[in-house]
Design a protein around this motif. Structure first.
Motif, short mmCIF file in Angstrom:
data_model
loop_
_atom_site.label_atom_id
_atom_site.label_comp_id
_atom_site.label_asym_id
_atom_site.label_seq_id
_atom_site.Cartn_x
_atom_site.Cartn_y
_atom_site.Cartn_z
N MET A 1 -7.28 -0.01 -10.08
CA MET A 1 -6.86 0.01 -8.71
C MET A 1 -6.17 -1.31 -8.41
O MET A 1 -6.71 -2.38 -8.64
N GLN A 2 -4.95 -1.20 -7.91
CA GLN A 2 -4.17 -2.38 -7.56
C GLN A 2 -4.37 -2.69 -6.08
O GLN A 2 -4.50 -1.79 -5.26
N LYS A 3 -4.36 -3.97 -5.75
CA LYS A 3 -4.48 -4.39 -4.36
C LYS A 3 -3.19 -5.10 -3.98
O LYS A 3 -2.69 -5.95 -4.71
N VAL A 4 -2.62 -4.72 -2.83
CA VAL A 4 -1.37 -5.31 -2.38
C VAL A 4 -1.50 -5.60 -0.89
O VAL A 4 -2.15 -4.86 -0.15
N ASN A 5 -0.90 -6.73 -0.46
CA ASN A 5 -1.02 -7.05 0.97
C ASN A 5 -0.01 -6.23 1.77
O ASN A 5 0.93 -5.66 1.23
N LEU A 6 -0.23 -6.15 3.07
CA LEU A 6 0.55 -5.29 3.94
C LEU A 6 2.04 -5.63 3.92
O LEU A 6 2.89 -4.74 3.86
N TYR A 7 2.38 -6.89 3.93
CA TYR A 7 3.79 -7.30 3.93
C TYR A 7 4.49 -6.81 2.66
O TYR A 7 5.57 -6.24 2.72
N ASP A 8 3.85 -7.02 1.51
CA ASP A 8 4.44 -6.56 0.25
C ASP A 8 4.52 -5.04 0.18
O ASP A 8 5.47 -4.47 -0.35
N ALA A 9 3.53 -4.35 0.76
CA ALA A 9 3.55 -2.89 0.77
C ALA A 9 4.72 -2.39 1.61
O ALA A 9 5.40 -1.44 1.22
N LYS A 10 4.96 -3.03 2.76
CA LYS A 10 6.09 -2.63 3.60
C LYS A 10 7.41 -2.90 2.90
O LYS A 10 8.34 -2.10 2.96
N THR A 11 7.50 -4.02 2.21
CA THR A 11 8.73 -4.41 1.54
C THR A 11 9.02 -3.54 0.32
O THR A 11 10.17 -3.21 0.05
N HIS A 12 7.99 -3.17 -0.42
CA HIS A 12 8.17 -2.47 -1.69
C HIS A 12 7.51 -1.09 -1.71
O HIS A 12 7.05 -0.63 -2.76
N LEU A 13 7.47 -0.40 -0.58
CA LEU A 13 6.77 0.88 -0.50
C LEU A 13 7.31 1.90 -1.50
O LEU A 13 6.54 2.57 -2.19
N SER A 14 8.62 2.02 -1.60
CA SER A 14 9.20 3.00 -2.53
C SER A 14 8.79 2.70 -3.97
O SER A 14 8.47 3.61 -4.74
#
Length: 79
Positions: A1-14
């Motif tokens: 399971m990978q953990k990513v912060n909200l900003y990075d998730a918004k930036t790299h969602l695709s």
């Protein structure tokens, strides 16, 4: 399971969704280190073939297209 912060998730969602689809790995989106959401792969749903899926389960009379044809014609032509 990978953990990513909200900003990075918004930036790299695709990109994240593509990785989830390809690898089947789960991603957790966190805000200030606190888990907020999880992105998980969907299992492939079985598709029921639409054409012919009731073959052998139901029947219709041989003259089905002619049943009540006069009444239907009257309804269309306002008689």
């Amino acid at each position: 399971m990978q953990k990513v912060n909200l900003y990075d998730a918004k930036t790299h969602l695709s990109r994240i969704i593509s990785k989830v689809q390809e690898t089947g790995e789960t991603y957790v989106i966190a805000r200030n280190g606190k888990p907020m959401a999880k992105i998980v792969p969907l299992s492939a749903a079985e598709k029921t073939p639409r054409i012919g899926f009731m073959k052998g389960k139901i029947s219709a009379p041989d003259n089905f297209n002619e049943l009540n044809s006069d009444d239907i014609s009257d309804l269309f032509y306002g008689k």
